[in-house]
Design a protein around this motif. Structure first.
Motif, PDB file in Angstrom:
ATOM      1  N   ALA B  46       0.936  -1.136   0.048  1.00  0.00           N
ATOM      2  CA  ALA B  46       0.005   0.088   0.054  1.00  0.00           C
ATOM      3  C   ALA B  46       0.839   1.261  -0.069  1.00  0.00           C
ATOM      4  O   ALA B  46       0.582   2.353  -0.955  1.00  0.00           O
ATOM      5  N   VAL B  47       1.914   1.422   0.905  1.00  0.00           N
ATOM      6  CA  VAL B  47       2.821   2.169   1.097  1.00  0.00           C
ATOM      7  C   VAL B  47       3.610   2.489  -0.475  1.00  0.00           C
ATOM      8  O   VAL B  47       3.571   3.475  -0.885  1.00  0.00           O
ATOM      9  N   TYR B  48       3.951   1.560  -0.967  1.00  0.00           N
ATOM     10  CA  TYR B  48       4.447   1.466  -2.317  1.00  0.00           C
ATOM     11  C   TYR B  48       3.789   2.167  -3.258  1.00  0.00           C
ATOM     12  O   TYR B  48       4.191   2.879  -4.093  1.00  0.00           O
ATOM     13  N   PHE B  49       2.572   1.736  -3.440  1.00  0.00           N
ATOM     14  CA  PHE B  49       1.745   2.278  -4.428  1.00  0.00           C
ATOM     15  C   PHE B  49       1.083   3.778  -4.114  1.00  0.00           C
ATOM     16  O   PHE B  49       0.827   4.394  -4.888  1.00  0.00           O
ATOM     17  N   PHE B  50       0.912   3.845  -2.953  1.00  0.00           N
ATOM     18  CA  PHE B  50      -0.064   5.183  -2.480  1.00  0.00           C
ATOM     19  C   PHE B  50       0.965   6.125  -1.552  1.00  0.00           C
ATOM     20  O   PHE B  50       0.247   7.183  -1.223  1.00  0.00           O
ATOM     21  N   GLY B  51       2.361   5.937  -1.376  1.00  0.00           N
ATOM     22  CA  GLY B  51       3.061   6.979  -0.933  1.00  0.00           C
ATOM     23  C   GLY B  51       2.533   7.230   0.797  1.00  0.00           C
ATOM     24  O   GLY B  51       1.980   6.374   1.376  1.00  0.00           O
ATOM     25  N   PRO B  52       3.152   8.272   1.213  1.00  0.00           N
ATOM     26  CA  PRO B  52       3.059   8.611   2.467  1.00  0.00           C
ATOM     27  C   PRO B  52       1.494   8.727   2.754  1.00  0.00           C
ATOM     28  O   PRO B  52       1.276   8.489   4.068  1.00  0.00           O
ATOM     29  N   SER B  53       0.810   8.862   1.986  1.00  0.00           N
ATOM     30  CA  SER B  53      -0.614   8.930   2.543  1.00  0.00           C
ATOM     31  C   SER B  53      -1.175   7.527   2.984  1.00  0.00           C
ATOM     32  O   SER B  53      -2.164   7.657   3.963  1.00  0.00           O
ATOM     33  N   ALA B  54      -0.631   6.509   2.387  1.00  0.00           N
ATOM     34  CA  ALA B  54      -1.117   5.262   2.754  1.00  0.00           C
ATOM     35  C   ALA B  54      -0.695   5.296   4.461  1.00  0.00           C
ATOM     36  O   ALA B  54      -1.365   4.482   5.449  1.00  0.00           O
ATOM     37  N   ILE B  55       0.600   5.724   4.755  1.00  0.00           N
ATOM     38  CA  ILE B  55       1.048   5.453   5.924  1.00  0.00           C
ATOM     39  C   ILE B  55       0.042   6.185   7.187  1.00  0.00           C
ATOM     40  O   ILE B  55      -0.251   5.744   8.173  1.00  0.00           O
ATOM     41  N   VAL B  56      -0.101   7.381   6.677  1.00  0.00           N
ATOM     42  CA  VAL B  56      -1.122   8.274   7.733  1.00  0.00           C
ATOM     43  C   VAL B  56      -2.551   7.789   7.648  1.00  0.00           C
ATOM     44  O   VAL B  56      -3.094   7.803   8.736  1.00  0.00           O
ATOM     45  N   VAL B  57      -2.758   7.161   6.667  1.00  0.00           N
ATOM     46  CA  VAL B  57      -4.427   6.698   6.685  1.00  0.00           C
ATOM     47  C   VAL B  57      -4.477   5.482   7.727  1.00  0.00           C
ATOM     48  O   VAL B  57      -5.162   5.326   8.627  1.00  0.00           O
ATOM     49  N   LEU B  58      -3.470   4.653   7.431  1.00  0.00           N
ATOM     50  CA  LEU B  58      -3.345   3.228   8.522  1.00  0.00           C
ATOM     51  C   LEU B  58      -2.970   3.608   9.677  1.00  0.00           C
ATOM     52  O   LEU B  58      -3.741   3.088  10.583  1.00  0.00           O
ATOM     53  N   ALA B  59      -2.079   4.707   9.886  1.00  0.00           N
ATOM     54  CA  ALA B  59      -2.022   5.075  11.282  1.00  0.00           C
ATOM     55  C   ALA B  59      -3.140   5.770  12.031  1.00  0.00           C
ATOM     56  O   ALA B  59      -3.536   5.316  13.076  1.00  0.00           O
ATOM     57  N   ALA B  60      -3.915   6.425  11.127  1.00  0.00           N
ATOM     58  CA  ALA B  60      -5.327   7.035  12.002  1.00  0.00           C
ATOM     59  C   ALA B  60      -6.246   5.998  12.315  1.00  0.00           C
ATOM     60  O   ALA B  60      -6.693   6.177  13.442  1.00  0.00           O
ATOM     61  N   SER B  61      -6.359   5.128  11.206  1.00  0.00           N
ATOM     62  CA  SER B  61      -7.415   4.064  11.638  1.00  0.00           C
ATOM     63  C   SER B  61      -7.128   3.264  12.881  1.00  0.00           C
ATOM     64  O   SER B  61      -7.944   2.819  13.707  1.00  0.00           O
ATOM     65  N   THR B  62      -5.838   2.802  12.829  1.00  0.00           N
ATOM     66  CA  THR B  62      -5.390   1.817  14.081  1.00  0.00           C
ATOM     67  C   THR B  62      -5.215   2.844  15.207  1.00  0.00           C
ATOM     68  O   THR B  62      -5.745   2.248  16.171  1.00  0.00           O
ATOM     69  N   PHE B  98      -8.055   9.651   2.038  1.00  0.00           N
ATOM     70  CA  PHE B  98      -9.110   9.682   3.018  1.00  0.00           C
ATOM     71  C   PHE B  98      -8.659  10.720   4.051  1.00  0.00           C
ATOM     72  O   PHE B  98      -7.594  10.598   4.415  1.00  0.00           O
ATOM     73  N   PRO B  99      -9.458  11.618   4.372  1.00  0.00           N
ATOM     74  CA  PRO B  99      -9.257  12.459   5.591  1.00  0.00           C
ATOM     75  C   PRO B  99      -9.017  11.567   6.787  1.00  0.00           C
ATOM     76  O   PRO B  99      -9.844  10.811   7.225  1.00  0.00           O
ATOM     77  N   LEU B 100      -7.864  12.168   7.372  1.00  0.00           N
ATOM     78  CA  LEU B 100      -7.423  11.349   8.555  1.00  0.00           C
ATOM     79  C   LEU B 100      -8.537  11.121   9.845  1.00  0.00           C
ATOM     80  O   LEU B 100      -8.543  10.299  10.556  1.00  0.00           O
ATOM     81  N   TRP B 101      -9.239  12.509   9.972  1.00  0.00           N
ATOM     82  CA  TRP B 101     -10.208  12.310  11.087  1.00  0.00           C
ATOM     83  C   TRP B 101     -11.292  11.358  10.907  1.00  0.00           C
ATOM     84  O   TRP B 101     -11.584  10.791  11.712  1.00  0.00           O
ATOM     85  N   MET B 102     -11.806  11.198   9.750  1.00  0.00           N
ATOM     86  CA  MET B 102     -12.780  10.280   9.344  1.00  0.00           C
ATOM     87  C   MET B 102     -12.271   8.706   9.594  1.00  0.00           C
ATOM     88  O   MET B 102     -12.840   7.873  10.179  1.00  0.00           O
ATOM     89  N   ALA B 103     -10.943   8.592   9.027  1.00  0.00           N
ATOM     90  CA  ALA B 103     -10.294   7.323   9.385  1.00  0.00           C
ATOM     91  C   ALA B 103     -10.139   7.094  10.890  1.00  0.00           C
ATOM     92  O   ALA B 103     -10.603   5.745  11.289  1.00  0.00           O
ATOM     93  N   PHE B 104      -9.582   7.840  11.570  1.00  0.00           N
ATOM     94  CA  PHE B 104      -9.740   7.815  13.029  1.00  0.00           C
ATOM     95  C   PHE B 104     -11.155   7.210  13.630  1.00  0.00           C
ATOM     96  O   PHE B 104     -11.548   6.444  14.490  1.00  0.00           O
ATOM     97  N   LEU B 105     -12.134   8.258  13.225  1.00  0.00           N
ATOM     98  CA  LEU B 105     -13.551   8.046  13.619  1.00  0.00           C
ATOM     99  C   LEU B 105     -13.976   6.547  13.257  1.00  0.00           C
ATOM    100  O   LEU B 105     -14.607   5.743  13.979  1.00  0.00           O
TER     101      LEU B 105
END
Lengths: 445, 346
Positions: B46-62, B98-105
């Motif tokens: 995911a990080v390879y295909f989608f760059g830093p955004s993937a990291i932050v979205v995964l971090a937010a939802s987790t 995806f907005p991070l706050w939504m992922a967190f929610l």
């Protein structure tokens, strides 16, 4: 049709038989004192016939059978009865027992006795000799053997099945018996076949004992319609119903006994014990015990006089290591933990296993995650997951009605695999106990 | 007798537990952390295909999932790893921008309402990650269907990751790309199989690398931490059903391999449907459960209003698990046998 010689489901715990499976059986010296509980078998306890101060020789009867489902108990050493009273029993309770101070300088030679000539005996007489000899199932359950040898007329027996599976980890009692006394095993099979009047006998041995299978096949008397069968290595292959399923393909109906499908199952140790009666005339006063586990300094296979304290047996094997956490009589899957090492070795004790922290410790229990591993493990095809959730809220009656609690044989396969460490089998044992107590109460009322 | 005095057996140190005294080395936390470990390569893709955004979205939802578990869950339940799985799986089925706050929610909702409300680990009827995802789909239908293209510069943010709640913020320049399923559904275009298998297509974070998901799932299946019957059953049903449709009208219906490797089917079949808590306990039940999911996926994809149906198919079948369990109890040993112990004919 080609069929694998086993049953469905089951588990593969690490066997650890290498600790003792090449160690020859040795005789343990007589201890200073022996303790003979009057309840060493399933059924009614025996009635003591000696009193403090009495002198007994080795092999003398000290307690007599009380009824049909009961056997007498014999002194395993010459000495003086010091007390008939309460003593720790290996099942964890206090029980009535006969304490005998062993005479240090006695040669321990049994009194001259009659050796039965088996050729001339009728089947009934053979069976009565078995009862007089105090023989019980030596595989662990300690059910009086003669009861199994007298099936009612309406259930004809076609097959004598000798249980040499020994599926419990660590134990090598039956294994060494088969390797070292194959002729005695076959002699016992011959007598059993006569007593039961069956035409065919099968010895079932798990394939992890190739030397036992080989030597039994080699020594088989050619006139006997019997064979040795290698079984898949799986726990609980040695459970009566599983063994019958593996060898004959028949299923013992729920709540019924092996004789309902025309089979009698006897443990290899029992068979060789019966052979000994007809060889020497001596009753069951000693048995082979595997003393093993990582917590024992010198794992051994010993011939132990019945009534020797567990502590004495362990000390003879070099004592326990520093990190021992649990001492178990019987196998580690179904045996009982010992709170008191002064409890004696009884007729039904197959082994003494000392486990260390690595194997036995208190584990954190997690919630059931419905992984279904227990359903895959249960050899009876029960749903331990469901029974466990019922047991946690003490719905014992529902367990019996809905989940077939009484078909559970407490083999412990479900507890073994449960990743959440839920004490399933332990809870089922409690449920059975509570239900039978309730039943007794209702009968009394 | 001995070279050293035998130690007095230390009875005061002896345990007194009921049989059995042996225990297999598997434990619930071990299973859970193994699942987390097997998700690492997928997160890497995911990080390879989608760059830093993937990291932050995964971090937010987790973070959302772990935070709620820590706040409201039983003490120490973070250590069993199940909340981490929920957070990561939810992150993997969200689009990169995806907005991070939504992922967190979403993570918080999944754990809070999907799991803890039912009593925590083992009690939830629905997969908590999918509950979170369903909530997000209902609450933010636009954000969750805005898929960035994989052909952007690696380090670029793939969307309005850092918008705040109630802020209408303009999205940065993002090249969006429709998912293969959307392409097929709304434009009638079938993506080539190679891109689908490697993951070089538009879609949610972890849904694109089909082959990698299969490999990671095989590892779990080999260790018996995942019931292989469920993914196998889903693939089989989807393949057979869509093959029949494809044979009936090849122009109207997509080819079966496209069905297998597009959208969230791989991730859903291997990681979501096999969630131990929300799948049946019997083998037969697992096949029925899998067949139900497979049929529903094809039905929703082909005739439903949405391009993707894996999430609803799994949630729908989750609801049937108690009934499936009850209906598929195996015959207890020794019950219903004929006289003489012969097994009954099935």
């Amino acid at each position: 049709m080609w069929r694998k010689l086993t049953f469905s489901h089951g588990v593969h715990p690490p066997e650890h038989k290498e600790l003792t499976n090449q160690v020859p059986i040795r005789r343990m010296p007589f201890p200073d004192e022996i303790v003979l509980p009057v309840r060493q078998h399933a059924g009614r306890p025996a009635k003591p016939i000696v009193k403090p101060g009495d002198w007994v020789e080795r092999g003398d009867k000290v307690a007599e059978a009380d009824g049909f489902v009961s056997v007498p108990i014999h002194s395993s050493a010459a000495g003086r009865v010091v007390e008939v009273g309460w003593w720790p029993h290996p099942d964890g309770t206090m029980a009535e027992a006969i304490m005998i101070q062993v005479e240090k300088y006695s040669p321990q030679i049994p009194r001259p006795r009659q050796i039965p000539r088996w050729e001339g005996l009728s089947p009934q007489e053979v069976v009565s000799w078995v009862q007089k000899g105090g023989v019980v199932g030596l595989g662990g359950a300690a059910f009086p053997t003669h009861v199994k040898l007298l099936p009612p007329k309406e259930f004809p027996i076609q097959l004598l099945l000798v249980n040499g599976a020994e599926c419990e980890p660590y134990l090598t009692t039956d294994h060494r018996t088969m390797v070292e006394f194959p002729h005695r095993v076959w002699f016992g099979v011959r007598i059993m076949m006569k007593a039961l009047q069956v035409q065919r006998a099968v010895i079932g041995v798990e394939k992890n004992k190739p030397d036992a299978i080989e030597i039994l096949s080699k020594t088989r008397p050619p006139d006997l319609n019997a064979e040795v069968i290698g079984l898949t290595v799986k726990y609980p292959q040695g459970a009566e119903k599983m063994l019958i399923k593996a060898v004959t393909g028949r299923e013992v109906p729920s709540g019924k006994l092996p004789m309902h499908v025309g089979v009698v199952v006897q443990n290899v140790g029992t068979i060789s014990c019966i052979a000994e009666i007809f060889e020497t005339g001596l009753p069951l006063i000693e048995r082979v015990v595997t003393v093993t586990g990582p917590g024992v300094r010198r794992p051994s296979n010993l011939i132990v006089p019945v009534g020797t304290k567990i502590r004495d047996v362990l000390e003879f094997c070099g004592g326990l290591t520093e990190d021992v956490t649990e001492v178990i009589t019987g196998g580690p899957m179904m045996g009982g933990a010992q709170p008191n090492l002064d409890a004696p070795v009884t007729k039904g004790i197959t082994g003494i296993v000392a486990l260390t922290r690595k194997e036995a410790r208190i584990r954190q229990v997690y919630p059931c995650i419905k992984c279904g591993h227990c359903l895959d493990a249960c050899p009876m095809f029960l749903n331990p997951s469901l029974m466990g959730s019922l047991a946690q809220t003490a719905r014992y009656q529902e367990m019996a009605d809905r989940a077939h609690l009484w078909d559970c044989m407490l083999c412990g396969a479900c507890s073994y695999v449960c990743p959440s460490n839920i004490p399933l089998s332990q809870m089922f044992a409690l449920a059975k106990y509570q239900l039978s107590r309730l039943r007794k109460k209702e009968q009394a009322a | 007798m001995n070279d050293r005095p035998a130690s007095t057996p230390p009875e005061d140190r002896l345990l007194l537990t009921a049989a059995p005294h042996l225990k297999s080395p598997d434990s619930t936390p071990k299973i859970m952390w193994n699942v987390v470990g097997s998700l690492v390569p997928i997160m890497g893709a995911a990080v390879y295909f989608f760059g830093p955004s993937a990291i932050v979205v995964l971090a937010a939802s987790t973070a959302g999932a772990l935070g709620v578990e820590w706040l409201f869950g039983p003490k120490g339940s973070l250590k069993d790893g199940s909340a981490a799985i929920t957070g990561i799986l939810l992150g993997l089925c969200l689009p990169a921008g995806f907005p991070l706050w939504m992922a967190f929610l979403g993570g918080a909702f999944g754990i809070g309402f999907g799991k803890l409300m039912f009593g925590g680990l083992g009690q939830n009827p629905f997969n908590p990650a999918l509950v979170g995802r369903a909530f997000l789909q209902a609450a933010f239908p636009t954000a969750i269907t805005t898929w960035p293209s994989t052909e952007m510069e690696w380090a670029a943010w793939r969307g309005a990751n850092f918008t705040l709640p109630l802020q209408g913020g303009e999205a940065p320049d993002v090249v969006t790309a429709p998912t293969p399923l959307g392409l097929w559904k709304f434009e009638g275009e079938v993506t080539d199989l190679w891109s689908l298998m490697v993951g070089n297509t538009g879609g949610s974070l972890g849904e694109t690398a089909g082959v990698l998901i299969l490999l990671c799932g095989s590892y779990l299946a080999l260790r018996n931490y995942l019931n292989w019957r469920i993914p196998a059953g889903i693939f089989l049903t989807v393949f057979v059903f869509s093959e029949i449709l494809y044979l009936v009208d090849g122009a109207r219906f997509p080819p079966p391999f496209f069905m297998l490797f597009s959208g969230g089917l791989m991730l859903g079949a291997v990681y979501m449907a096999t969630d131990m808590v929300t799948s049946p306990v019997t083998h037969l039940g697992c096949w029925i459960f899998a067949a139900g999911i497979g049929i529903l996926v094809v039905l929703i994809r082909v005739w439903g209003g949405l391009p993707e149906g894996v999430m609803y198919a799994i949630l729908f079948m989750n609801a049937f698990v108690p009934f499936i369990n009850r209906a598929t109890q195996p015959r207890v040993f020794g019950h219903g046998v004929a006289k003489g112990g012969k097994e009954p004919k099935p």
